[in-house]
Write an enzyme that holds these catalytic residues in place. Structure first.
Site, mmCIF file in Angstrom:
data_model
loop_
_atom_site.group_PDB
_atom_site.id
_atom_site.type_symbol
_atom_site.label_atom_id
_atom_site.label_comp_id
_atom_site.label_asym_id
_atom_site.label_seq_id
_atom_site.Cartn_x
_atom_site.Cartn_y
_atom_site.Cartn_z
ATOM 1 N N ASP A 210 -78.424 -1.028 -12.595
ATOM 2 C CA ASP A 210 -77.035 -1.354 -12.908
ATOM 3 C C ASP A 210 -76.633 -0.775 -14.269
ATOM 4 O O ASP A 210 -77.406 -0.867 -15.238
ATOM 5 C CB ASP A 210 -76.883 -2.884 -12.933
ATOM 6 C CG ASP A 210 -75.436 -3.313 -13.038
ATOM 7 O OD1 ASP A 210 -74.658 -2.975 -12.133
ATOM 8 O OD2 ASP A 210 -75.079 -3.992 -14.030
ATOM 9 N N GLU A 271 -77.181 3.859 -11.412
ATOM 10 C CA GLU A 271 -75.730 3.745 -11.394
ATOM 11 C C GLU A 271 -75.258 4.160 -12.778
ATOM 12 O O GLU A 271 -75.424 3.417 -13.748
ATOM 13 C CB GLU A 271 -75.280 2.308 -11.114
ATOM 14 C CG GLU A 271 -73.775 2.237 -10.941
ATOM 15 C CD GLU A 271 -73.074 1.075 -11.617
ATOM 16 O OE1 GLU A 271 -71.915 0.821 -11.290
ATOM 17 O OE2 GLU A 271 -73.667 0.419 -12.510
HETATM 18 C C1 NOJ Z 1 -71.938 -2.403 -11.827
HETATM 19 C C2 NOJ Z 1 -71.966 -3.273 -10.624
HETATM 20 O O1 NOJ Z 1 -71.999 -2.491 -9.467
HETATM 21 C C3 NOJ Z 1 -70.746 -4.144 -10.708
HETATM 22 O O2 NOJ Z 1 -70.531 -4.846 -9.512
HETATM 23 C C4 NOJ Z 1 -70.903 -5.050 -11.891
HETATM 24 O O3 NOJ Z 1 -69.720 -5.805 -12.044
HETATM 25 C C5 NOJ Z 1 -71.157 -4.278 -13.177
HETATM 26 N N1 NOJ Z 1 -72.090 -3.213 -13.003
HETATM 27 C C6 NOJ Z 1 -71.674 -5.178 -14.264
HETATM 28 O O4 NOJ Z 1 -72.977 -5.608 -13.988
#
Ligand code: NOJ
Length: 551
Positions: A210, A271
């Site tokens: 993340d 990500e």
């Molecule tokens: C990316 C995640 O995919 C999203 O859903 C989340 O709100 C943020 N990161 C914060 O963790």
């Protein structure tokens, strides 16, 4: 049981994203769970994917749907138990499906024991050093700097100290319930490597990371002074105070070391919403992560020159570091692509994925035609791909959720101006009838977000065995992708094509043609159509249609 496999299975894997709260509800409380997922594993297997990625299932007060983790080594009761998680991993492996979890290293929950200890321990304590606490400006009542939360509002919240007085401020780039960790502390590094091992020891095959491009903040915490919340210079000549800082790569070298100690080696996907393919490629350099979502593709409007340019750029950047691209059209954070592609298309690529107004009127038939074509494009490009649950049913973004049901923190933090991401998170329809369309047991509670009545016709039951349905279309495409030796990793060669049309070859005589926005075009003489996203006409391939062709 761990899955024996070629060590580089991830290079061209198709991975299905399970958003657990919206996938299948086994216990009837209205929220999806591990029991529901276990019961539906055969469905995922039959779709023909290689692995699943499961969004966070850890104990959490759910300030951000589980991206606020209170305990990285357990499962939230609403989703099940650790024992059920282990059973799920074993059952997935028995079906030859690998399992990726989601790790959230940028922030914890305010309910995490570390944060509670930080509150108790007081200013200057080692416990506070694990997060980013500062005194406020002026008399202490102003935030330490001007950073804004991604969800809106200040990125700082002031705490009340143990003696009852207003005290320090803590940084949260996301929700107030998601305090940012201080990655300058060795203890934070050690903790996350231990968490990785905890799950790897239980057979987990890898992690999606993340906000992999956050983690480190400029210790001086300089004001942004109005500059955008995105990295300024793609060449990295100016470091942003918190996005995509160079030092973050040291973490991924450490993590790769952990993953490589396992047999088979465990894998990562980042990500990282960074500024262009060159910056993305840095995450997948030798000795770091295996893959990183190519969000440029997801943001690209349905315009042939932009699509081609984006494909070329990412291939060039990633091949330069011997990595494969990872394609994605939808996930739980963005407007579902049937809806996106049914809206007027921009001339340029937006820097961030755009939201959609509640009163927007997407042309869903057009969006669906384009979605099918985009899927064939994606699945025939070199590298791996992620599918977001429900895209195989052609689900659209639900734009008319009642305001009182919205749960994304974006809604409240934007002063109720942006509805946020709930419209992409509406529970899956499994059957054509029943109160939750088979999402949960028929005597269970209503789903946590209401499903549109029209989704009865989009359900798995309604589409199974129906020729031409989106579900059968995905199954067919994935079967061809599995069996055709030219697909997956390997070279791509563009063919000359008229304006508006993309045409490229893969090895073994495979040709993909996508008529994005051109005139109808004939197929090459002697070619046989392996698969098409829609009907071919006398003129050949109409616009908004793709075909896979054997030449
Ligand atoms: C990316 C995640 O995919 C999203 O859903 C989340 O709100 C943020 N990161 C914060 O963790």
């Amino acid at each position: 049981m761990t899955l024996a496999a070629p060590a580089d299975w991830w290079r061209d894997a198709v991975i299905y994203q399970v958003y657990p709260r919206s996938f299948a509800d086994g216990n009837g409380d209205g929220m999806g769970d591990i029991a529901g997922l276990r019961a539906r594993l055969p469905y995922i297997h039959a779709l023909g994917v290689d692995a699943i990625w499961i969004n966070p299932w850890y104990p959490s007060p759910m300030a951000d749907a589980g991206y606020d983790v209170a305990d990285y080594r357990d499962v939230a009761p609403v989703f099940g138990s650790l024992a059920e998680a282990e059973a799920l991993i074993a059952e997935a492996h028995a079906l030859e499906l690998r399992v990726l979890l989601d790790i959230v290293p940028n922030h914890t929950s305010t309910e995490h024991p570390w944060f509670k200890a930080a509150l108790d321990a007081g200013p200057g304590s080692p416990a506070r050093q694990r997060y980013i606490f500062r005194t406020g400006r002026g008399d202490g009542s102003e935030p330490p700097n001007d950073w804004q939360s991604v969800f809106g509002g200040s990125a700082w919240t002031r705490i009340t100290e143990a003696d009852g007085r207003a005290g320090e401020w803590y940084l949260h780039l996301f929700d107030v319930g998601q305090p940012d960790l201080n990655w300058d502390q060795p203890e934070v590094h050690a903790e996350f490597m231990s968490v990785l091992r905890f799950w790897f020891d239980r057979g987990v095959d890898g992690f999606r990371i993340d906000v992999a491009n956050a983690l480190f903040k400029d210790p001086d915490l300089p004001d942004l002074a109005g500059s955008e919340l995105q990295p300024p210079a793609g060449d990295g000549s100016v470091e942003h105070p918190f996005w995509d800082r160079d030092v973050v790569h040291d973490v991924y070298r450490e993590w790769r070391g952990v993953a490589d100690q396992y047999t088979p080696p465990r894998v990562f996907v980042a990500e990282a919403w960074v500024d262009g393919p060159e910056r993305l490629a840095r995450y997948v350099r030798r000795g770091q992560l295996h893959s990183a979502f190519n969000f440029d593709f997801l943001r690209t409007p349905w315009r042939s020159p932009l699509l081609r340019q984006g494909i070329d750029q990412v291939l060039a950047a990633l091949r330069g570091v011997d990595a494969e691209p990872t394609w994605v059209l939808s996930n739980h954070d963005v407007v579902r692509h049937v809806t996106r592609l049914g809206l007027p298309q921009r001339e340029t690529i937006p820097r961030r994925p755009e939201g959609v107004a509640a009163d927007a009127e997407p042309d869903l038939d057009l969006g669906t035609r384009r979605a099918r074509a985009a899927t064939l494009l994606m699945l025939s490009l070199p590298g791996g791909a992620y599918l977001y649950q429900g895209e195989e049913l052609g689900l659209w973004e639900v734009l008319d959720l009642p305001e009182r049901m919205l749960q994304d923190p974006t809604w409240v933090r934007s002063g109720k101006k942006q509805r946020g991401r709930d419209g992409a998170r509406v529970p899956m329809p499994w059957s054509a009838d029943g109160p939750s369309l088979g999402f949960g047991p028929s005597d269970g509670s209503p789903p946590w977000l209401p499903q549109p009545a029209a989704w009865a016709g989009m359900s798995v039951a309604a589409q199974t065995g129906v020729p031409g349905s989106m579900l059968e279309f995905y199954r067919g495409a994935l079967a061809i992708r599995r069996n055709h030796p030219g697909l997956g990793s390997g070279p791509l060669r563009w063919r000359e094509a008229p304006d508006g049309v993309l045409a490229f070859e893969r090895d073994h005589g495979f040709l993909c043609m996508v008529n994005v926005d051109g005139q109808p075009i004939g197929l090459p003489p002697g070619a046989s159509v392996l698969y098409a996203s829609g009907p071919l006409t006398q003129g050949g391939l109409p616009r908004d249609t793709a075909a896979w062709v054997q030449v």
